[in-house]
Design an enzyme around this catalytic site. Structure first.
Site, mmCIF file in Angstrom:
data_model
loop_
_atom_site.group_PDB
_atom_site.id
_atom_site.type_symbol
_atom_site.label_atom_id
_atom_site.label_comp_id
_atom_site.label_asym_id
_atom_site.label_seq_id
_atom_site.Cartn_x
_atom_site.Cartn_y
_atom_site.Cartn_z
ATOM 1 N N GLU A 241 15.692 64.555 11.536
ATOM 2 C CA GLU A 241 16.564 64.694 12.717
ATOM 3 C C GLU A 241 16.680 66.155 13.119
ATOM 4 O O GLU A 241 16.643 66.490 14.313
ATOM 5 C CB GLU A 241 17.942 64.101 12.407
ATOM 6 C CG GLU A 241 18.926 64.167 13.557
ATOM 7 C CD GLU A 241 19.780 65.428 13.519
ATOM 8 O OE1 GLU A 241 20.127 65.961 14.600
ATOM 9 O OE2 GLU A 241 20.072 65.894 12.406
ATOM 10 N N ASP B 213 15.198 67.381 16.793
ATOM 11 C CA ASP B 213 16.058 68.011 17.795
ATOM 12 C C ASP B 213 15.352 69.210 18.417
ATOM 13 O O ASP B 213 15.411 69.424 19.633
ATOM 14 C CB ASP B 213 17.369 68.437 17.130
ATOM 15 C CG ASP B 213 18.292 69.178 18.080
ATOM 16 O OD1 ASP B 213 18.762 68.574 19.053
ATOM 17 O OD2 ASP B 213 18.533 70.383 17.856
ATOM 18 N N ASP C 86 20.770 60.478 16.438
ATOM 19 C CA ASP C 86 20.083 61.149 15.328
ATOM 20 C C ASP C 86 18.785 60.434 14.985
ATOM 21 O O ASP C 86 17.764 61.060 14.671
ATOM 22 C CB ASP C 86 20.982 61.195 14.090
ATOM 23 C CG ASP C 86 22.158 62.140 14.239
ATOM 24 O OD1 ASP C 86 22.170 62.928 15.208
ATOM 25 O OD2 ASP C 86 23.071 62.078 13.401
ATOM 26 N N GLU D 156 15.882 61.211 17.335
ATOM 27 C CA GLU D 156 15.372 62.561 17.055
ATOM 28 C C GLU D 156 14.506 62.557 15.798
ATOM 29 O O GLU D 156 13.475 63.243 15.740
ATOM 30 C CB GLU D 156 16.531 63.543 16.914
ATOM 31 C CG GLU D 156 17.227 63.834 18.232
ATOM 32 C CD GLU D 156 18.446 64.728 18.090
ATOM 33 O OE1 GLU D 156 18.887 65.293 19.105
ATOM 34 O OE2 GLU D 156 18.973 64.860 16.956
#
Length: 227
Positions: free
Chosen positions: A45, A49, A118, A121
Site C-alpha cells: 500500500e 500510493d 488501501d 493501492e
C-alpha cells in the site's frame, strides 16, 4: 502458486494477469490476516500510493500543459484521495477478494473505505512489481477511466473552499460539529454541521465524518452563494 477462482476473476476485472500470483495474494491480504508465514499488504500500500501519485501527476501534466502548480495540486488531490481509491476498488469488487481476519469480517471490513482504498493501492504496487511501471500506469489509467479528464478545473474540496471564503471575509475558519451518530459500529452514519462565526450553518449526513464534513461544507457554500 495457483490463484483461486475469485482471484482469477479479479485479474480479469483489472486487466492484468500476474506472472507472480503471490504478489496479488499479498496485495489482498489485510493485516488482520497476517502471520509469520503470510505477509500483509501494508508495505505494498505504501508503494502503491507513490506509484499512483506519479501516474496521476504525469497524466495531469499531459492533459493541461499550461496549468499552474496551484491549479494542478487540487486536481491531483481529488484523484488520489482515499475516497476516490475506494470508489475505484468498489467498481472492480475488490472487497469480494480481500483476505480479512475474523474481527474485520464481522465489522464489515469488505465495505470499509479505508480498507478498500488501501487495498487498491496495494494492487497497484503488486502490478508495478510484477510488470513494471508501464503496466502499473496502464492499470491506473484504465481503472480511473474518465476521472482524470473529468476532474474539475477548480477541484478544491468543499472544506478548503469554505475556509477560503471565510478567510476572504476575515472570519475564523469554519467549525465542524458532530450533531449525531447512528447505526451499528461497523456501518455508522454521521450528521455534521458546518458553522461560521457569522451564524451561517448547514448540516449533512454521510457514512463517514470526512464525507459528512465535506457535504456540509458544500451545502453551506451553496447557501452562501445564493445570498
Amino acid at each position: 502458486m495457483k490463484l483461486s477462482g475469485d482471484l482469477r476473476d479479479f485479474e480479469a476485472r483489472i486487466g492484468h494477469a500476474f506472472a507472480d500470483p503471490a504478489l496479488l495474494v499479498r496485495a489482498v491480504t489485510h493485516a488482520s490476516m497476517s502471520s509469520a508465514n503470510r505477509d500483509d499488504n501494508q508495505r505494498l500500500e505504501f508503494l502503491g500510493d507513490r506509484v499512483l501519485g506519479l501516474v496521476m501527476a504525469e497524466a495531469l501534466l499531459a492533459l493541461d500543459p499550461k496549468a499552474t502548480e496551484g491549479q494542478l495540486a487540487p486536481r491531483f488531490n481529488a484523484l488520489v484521495r482515499k475516497e476516490t481509491c475506494a470508489d475505484v476498488a468498489r467498481e472492480v469488487d475488490l472487497g469480494k477478494v480481500l483476505k480479512l481476519g475474523r474481527s474485520e469480517m464481522i465489522s464489515g471490513g469488505r465495505r470499509k473505505q479505508a480498507l478498500l482504498g488501501d487495498g487498491i493501492e496495494a494492487v497497484i504496487a503488486a502490478v508495478y512489481l510484477d510488470g513494471g511501471f508501464e503496466a502499473a500506469k496502464r492499470l491506473v489509467l484504465r481503472l480511473w477511466g474518465d476521472r482524470t479528464q473529468a476532474v474539475d478545473e477548480d477541484a478544491r474540496d468543499a472544506k478548503t473552499a469554505l475556509q477560503e471564503w471565510a478567510q476572504a471575509r476575515k472570519l475564523p475558519p469554519p467549525a465542524y460539529v458532530e450533531v449525531s451518530r447512528s447505526g451499528p459500529d461497523h456501518a455508522p452514519v454521521f450528521t455534521i454541521a458546518a458553522q461560521l462565526e457569522n451564524g451561517a450553518e448547514a448540516q449533512a449526513t454521510a457514512p463517514s465524518k470526512r464525507r459528512a464534513e465535506q457535504a456540509a461544507a458544500a451545502s453551506l457554500l451553496a447557501e452562501l452563494e445564493k445570498s
